[in-house]
Design an enzyme around this catalytic site. Structure first.
Site, PDB file in Angstrom:
ATOM      1  N   ASP A  95      81.576 -43.967 119.177  1.00 37.87           N
ATOM      2  CA  ASP A  95      82.962 -43.482 119.257  1.00 37.87           C
ATOM      3  C   ASP A  95      83.806 -44.546 119.974  1.00 37.87           C
ATOM      4  O   ASP A  95      83.276 -45.560 120.427  1.00 37.87           O
ATOM      5  CB  ASP A  95      83.023 -42.117 119.948  1.00 37.87           C
ATOM      6  CG  ASP A  95      82.508 -42.156 121.387  1.00 37.87           C
ATOM      7  OD1 ASP A  95      82.206 -43.250 121.904  1.00 37.87           O
ATOM      8  OD2 ASP A  95      82.416 -41.084 122.002  1.00 37.87           O
ATOM      9  N   ASP A 267      78.753 -34.698 114.063  1.00 35.97           N
ATOM     10  CA  ASP A 267      78.050 -34.895 115.329  1.00 35.97           C
ATOM     11  C   ASP A 267      78.443 -33.756 116.239  1.00 35.97           C
ATOM     12  O   ASP A 267      79.545 -33.221 116.117  1.00 35.97           O
ATOM     13  CB  ASP A 267      78.480 -36.205 116.012  1.00 35.97           C
ATOM     14  CG  ASP A 267      79.827 -36.056 116.706  1.00 35.97           C
ATOM     15  OD1 ASP A 267      80.852 -36.066 115.993  1.00 35.97           O
ATOM     16  OD2 ASP A 267      79.863 -35.883 117.932  1.00 35.97           O
ATOM     17  N   CYS A 305      59.947 -22.902 110.500  1.00 38.95           N
ATOM     18  CA  CYS A 305      60.149 -24.302 110.888  1.00 38.95           C
ATOM     19  C   CYS A 305      58.798 -24.998 111.017  1.00 38.95           C
ATOM     20  O   CYS A 305      57.839 -24.416 111.493  1.00 38.95           O
ATOM     21  CB  CYS A 305      60.896 -24.346 112.221  1.00 38.95           C
ATOM     22  SG  CYS A 305      61.171 -26.022 112.866  1.00 38.95           S
ATOM     23  N   CYS A 307      58.478 -28.056 112.649  1.00 40.67           N
ATOM     24  CA  CYS A 307      58.591 -29.120 113.656  1.00 40.67           C
ATOM     25  C   CYS A 307      57.384 -29.079 114.588  1.00 40.67           C
ATOM     26  O   CYS A 307      56.631 -28.111 114.613  1.00 40.67           O
ATOM     27  CB  CYS A 307      59.900 -28.994 114.446  1.00 40.67           C
ATOM     28  SG  CYS A 307      59.871 -27.793 115.787  1.00 40.67           S
ATOM     29  N   CYS A 310      57.206 -25.901 116.756  1.00 39.73           N
ATOM     30  CA  CYS A 310      56.830 -24.668 116.064  1.00 39.73           C
ATOM     31  C   CYS A 310      55.393 -24.720 115.537  1.00 39.73           C
ATOM     32  O   CYS A 310      54.756 -23.686 115.355  1.00 39.73           O
ATOM     33  CB  CYS A 310      57.816 -24.383 114.934  1.00 39.73           C
ATOM     34  SG  CYS A 310      59.451 -23.964 115.582  1.00 39.73           S
ATOM     35  N   HIS A 336      62.932 -28.980 118.512  1.00 34.27           N
ATOM     36  CA  HIS A 336      63.142 -27.878 117.570  1.00 34.27           C
ATOM     37  C   HIS A 336      64.602 -27.749 117.132  1.00 34.27           C
ATOM     38  O   HIS A 336      64.886 -27.620 115.939  1.00 34.27           O
ATOM     39  CB  HIS A 336      62.660 -26.539 118.122  1.00 34.27           C
ATOM     40  CG  HIS A 336      63.130 -25.416 117.247  1.00 34.27           C
ATOM     41  ND1 HIS A 336      62.537 -25.133 116.030  1.00 34.27           N
ATOM     42  CD2 HIS A 336      64.212 -24.607 117.342  1.00 34.27           C
ATOM     43  CE1 HIS A 336      63.225 -24.186 115.423  1.00 34.27           C
ATOM     44  NE2 HIS A 336      64.239 -23.836 116.195  1.00 34.27           N
TER      45      HIS A 336
HETATM   46 ZN   LIG Z   1      60.776 -25.825 115.091  1.00 36.15          ZN
END
Ligand SMILES: [Zn+2]
Length: 375
Positions: A95, A267, A305, A307, A310, A336
């Site tokens: 930025d 963002d 999920c 990830c 998880c 996550h």
């Molecule tokens: Zn997750």
């Protein structure tokens, strides 16, 4: 702008107002619509670049104001630039520093030349001009550098917003002239909620001609409907063959509406900041992990999920880490929440490519924004 800059943007599919595309930079490609995790001080808090890659991040945002004050852009340049310094070899957008000057520093004075302020760290005096912001971002080696703009606070009078639009255009022209970096500069459309001022701002910037355009001055406290309206109507003013970046937005449902309105880049600190506060996004709604109800809950945070968090950890364990103030909670929660946001973008890209975005959006709003599901 360097004529040899490898920057390009290609539209691959459109579905209603929503678009899927590909942004190419010297540090690799980004599938759009894309979410940029925020790496304020050359780090996305609590996670490594390897974590970010595993979550699906392709581009990061870093904050010029913070890096200019500490460790300093000259030091980062000496150490090989921001990518090397922070060990992230993908694209980086920075930025202009203006937004943080207005939100963090004290004793700021804005005039035609730029903005003078005192550091929030040590009170030292600094001046940020359009040229200085471009110089700092060039030293950092950003792939996309944002021009310094004036973002009027909410509420502002029409006269104040009109003046901010005029100054933003003047500064954009100076930025374009001054930029000598390895990437490309993006212009920022201001104009608040005044449709005609947004139009004027967009037209002014398009006359100057930027490789990409941002929609600024949103998410400053206005209601979600106003954000969606400004995103949609401003995106419609911008050239189809250039990326459109909606700055600082926002909640998952806001991203879905902005994608529907034709925005490509986003963002927000929400997924990472919320993660550190134990507020987690799931396919079944928001979870506040500190609640007693999760004490014996052996399920993953989000059964939908995949990830790292998880796959390996239960809600009961995450709750334990959080209430015990263990720093691992911040990392696992951030992994996550970013996987949730980046997965959301990925599903939107697929739906657009397959021409079923409207149906997907309907289903998302029907269940995706549901309040915390259990009691
Ligand atoms: Zn997750």
């Amino acid at each position: 702008m360097d004529a040899l800059s490898p920057f390009s943007f290609r539209l691959l599919a459109a579905d209603g107002g929503a678009r899927a595309g590909r942004l190419a930079t010297a540090h690799g490609e980004v599938a759009t619509p894309a979410f940029m995790p925020v790496g304020t001080q050359a780090t996305v808090k609590a996670v490594t670049p390897e974590d970010l890659r595993a979550c699906g991040a392709e581009i990061l945002l870093c904050n010029t104001y913070h890096l200019y004050l500490r460790p300093g852009h000259e030091l980062i340049r000496e150490l090989g630039g921001l990518h090397r310094f922070m060990h992230w070899d993908g694209p980086i957008l920075t930025d202009s520093g203006g937004f943080q000057v207005f939100s963090l520093s004290s004793l700021r004075r804005i005039d035609e030349e730029g903005v003078r302020f005192r550091s929030h760290l040590d009170g030292s005096a600094h001046a940020l001009t359009p040229e200085k912001s471009m110089e700092i971002q060039a030293a950092l080696g950003s792939d996309v550098a944002m021009v310094l703009d004036e973002c009027p606070p909410l509420p502002s009078s029409r006269e104040e917003v009109e003046e901010a639009v005029r100054r933003t255009t003047a500064w954009a022209a100076r930025s374009l002239e001054a930029y000598r970096g390895p990437g490309v500069p993006f212009g920022i459309v201001q104009g608040g909620t005044y449709a005609d001022l947004r139009e004027r701002s967009a037209r002014d910037l398009m006359t100057l001609g930027f490789p990409g355009y941002a929609i600024g001055g949103v998410s400053v406290g206005e209601p979600p409907e106003a954000i969606a309206t400004v995103a949609r109507t401003t995106a419609a003013l911008l050239p189809e063959d250039r990326p459109r970046y909606l700055m600082g937005v926002g909640r998952p449902q806001d991203l879905v509406e902005a994608v529907a309105g034709g925005c490509d880049l986003f963002d927000c600190v929400m997924p990472t900041r919320n993660a550190r506060n134990g507020a987690l996004f799931t396919s079944e709604g928001r979870i506040n992990i500190k609640r007693e109800q999760y004490r014996r809950d052996e399920r993953p945070l989000d059964p939908a999920c995949s990830c790292e968090t998880c796959r390996h950890y239960s809600r009961a364990y995450l709750r334990h880490l959080y209430v015990s103030n263990e720093i691992l909670a911040s990392r696992l929660h951030t992994v996550h929440n970013l996987a949730y946001y980046l997965g959301l973008m990925s599903r939107m890209r697929e739906a657009i490519a397959e021409g079923r975005f409207e149906a997907w959006r309907h289903v998302f709003h029907a269940k995706g924004t549901a309040p915390e599901s259990e009691g």
